[in-house]
Design a protein around this motif. Structure first.
Motif, PDB file in Angstrom:
ATOM      1  N   ASN A 101     -10.990   8.913   4.398  1.00 19.87           N
ATOM      2  CA  ASN A 101     -12.325   8.398   4.071  1.00 19.87           C
ATOM      3  C   ASN A 101     -13.019   7.835   5.309  1.00 19.87           C
ATOM      4  O   ASN A 101     -14.220   8.044   5.509  1.00 19.87           O
ATOM      5  CB  ASN A 101     -12.236   7.344   2.977  1.00 19.87           C
ATOM      6  N   GLU A 102     -12.262   7.116   6.149  1.00 20.74           N
ATOM      7  CA  GLU A 102     -12.847   6.584   7.379  1.00 20.74           C
ATOM      8  C   GLU A 102     -13.286   7.713   8.309  1.00 20.74           C
ATOM      9  O   GLU A 102     -14.368   7.645   8.905  1.00 20.74           O
ATOM     10  CB  GLU A 102     -11.836   5.694   8.108  1.00 20.74           C
ATOM     11  N   MET A 127       0.859  -1.187   0.000  1.00 19.85           N
ATOM     12  CA  MET A 127       0.000   0.000   0.000  1.00 19.85           C
ATOM     13  C   MET A 127       0.895   1.235   0.000  1.00 19.85           C
ATOM     14  O   MET A 127       1.795   1.354   0.813  1.00 19.85           O
ATOM     15  CB  MET A 127      -0.899  -0.020   1.239  1.00 19.85           C
ATOM     16  N   ASP A 142      -2.345   6.123  -0.632  1.00 20.69           N
ATOM     17  CA  ASP A 142      -3.526   5.267  -0.471  1.00 20.69           C
ATOM     18  C   ASP A 142      -3.904   5.141   1.004  1.00 20.69           C
ATOM     19  O   ASP A 142      -5.084   5.171   1.370  1.00 20.69           O
ATOM     20  CB  ASP A 142      -3.270   3.886  -1.073  1.00 20.69           C
ATOM     21  N   PHE A 143      -2.890   4.990   1.860  1.00 21.68           N
ATOM     22  CA  PHE A 143      -3.116   4.913   3.292  1.00 21.68           C
ATOM     23  C   PHE A 143      -3.787   6.186   3.789  1.00 21.68           C
ATOM     24  O   PHE A 143      -4.784   6.150   4.509  1.00 21.68           O
ATOM     25  CB  PHE A 143      -1.790   4.692   4.031  1.00 21.68           C
ATOM     26  N   ASN A 193      -5.476   8.473   2.103  1.00 27.12           N
ATOM     27  CA  ASN A 193      -6.835   8.607   1.577  1.00 27.12           C
ATOM     28  C   ASN A 193      -7.812   7.686   2.290  1.00 27.12           C
ATOM     29  O   ASN A 193      -8.949   8.075   2.562  1.00 27.12           O
ATOM     30  CB  ASN A 193      -6.847   8.363   0.065  1.00 27.12           C
ATOM     31  N   ALA A 194      -7.385   6.485   2.622  1.00 29.54           N
ATOM     32  CA  ALA A 194      -8.257   5.548   3.331  1.00 29.54           C
ATOM     33  C   ALA A 194      -8.601   6.072   4.721  1.00 29.54           C
ATOM     34  O   ALA A 194      -9.757   5.997   5.163  1.00 29.54           O
ATOM     35  CB  ALA A 194      -7.598   4.173   3.423  1.00 29.54           C
ATOM     36  N   ARG A 195      -7.613   6.619   5.437  1.00 29.22           N
ATOM     37  CA  ARG A 195      -7.874   7.155   6.777  1.00 29.22           C
ATOM     38  C   ARG A 195      -8.806   8.356   6.696  1.00 29.22           C
ATOM     39  O   ARG A 195      -9.724   8.507   7.507  1.00 29.22           O
ATOM     40  CB  ARG A 195      -6.572   7.570   7.474  1.00 29.22           C
TER      41      ARG A 195
END
Length: 148
Positions: free
Chosen positions: A12-13, A1, A5-6, A8-10
């Motif tokens: 988003n959460e 990853m 990406d990491f 953006n994922a956080r």
């Protein structure tokens, strides 16, 4: 990853948790041993009383996390301020805003020296600061001309 990406994922959460929580402006009012968080959800130890969505949102923004975010923002600010104006071998083409003290060189064109930045450094720093400041648009000291 990849790190992007990491991140953006956080983000988003965080967004999902914040959007699932009660959208009203929140405030805390102390009532004896209890704290009441508007929109009127009791928060004392004996009664509990928060929705799972609100509790998830609150937990995601615990003080330790907020302090890490503060340090990250301070790091971004320090990095932006440490960025130097363009200095080239032929000082005639060095950015007019460059200084020997801060950037290691000065503009050799006397008509332009000490003028506004032409290398883009000041514009990049300004954009970053406007983005970071946008979080605080509800603060009384926020100025509308700072909007990104």
């Amino acid at each position: 990853m990849m790190i992007v990406d990491f991140l953006n994922a956080r983000i988003n959460e965080d967004e999902q948790a914040a959007r699932a929580a009660t959208p009203a402006p929140w405030s805390v009012h102390l009532q004896g041993d209890a704290a009441v968080v508007s929109p009127g959800v009791a928060m004392d130890r004996e009664e509990g009383g928060v929705s799972a969505q609100d509790a998830t949102h609150m937990v995601r923004h615990d003080p330790a996390r907020v302090l890490r975010e503060i340090e990250a923002k301070r790091g971004l600010i320090a990095s932006a301020l440490a960025e130097k104006h363009v200095v080239v071998e032929d000082s005639w083409y060095t950015c007019p805003a460059a200084t020997e003290e801060n950037d290691g060189g000065e503009c050799g064109n006397d008509d332009m020296a000490d003028g506004p930045c032409e290398c883009g450094r000041d514009a990049r720093v300004d954009r970053l600061f406007r983005q970071l400041a946008a979080v605080y648009t509800d603060h009384p000291d926020y100025q509308e001309e700072w909007r990104p």
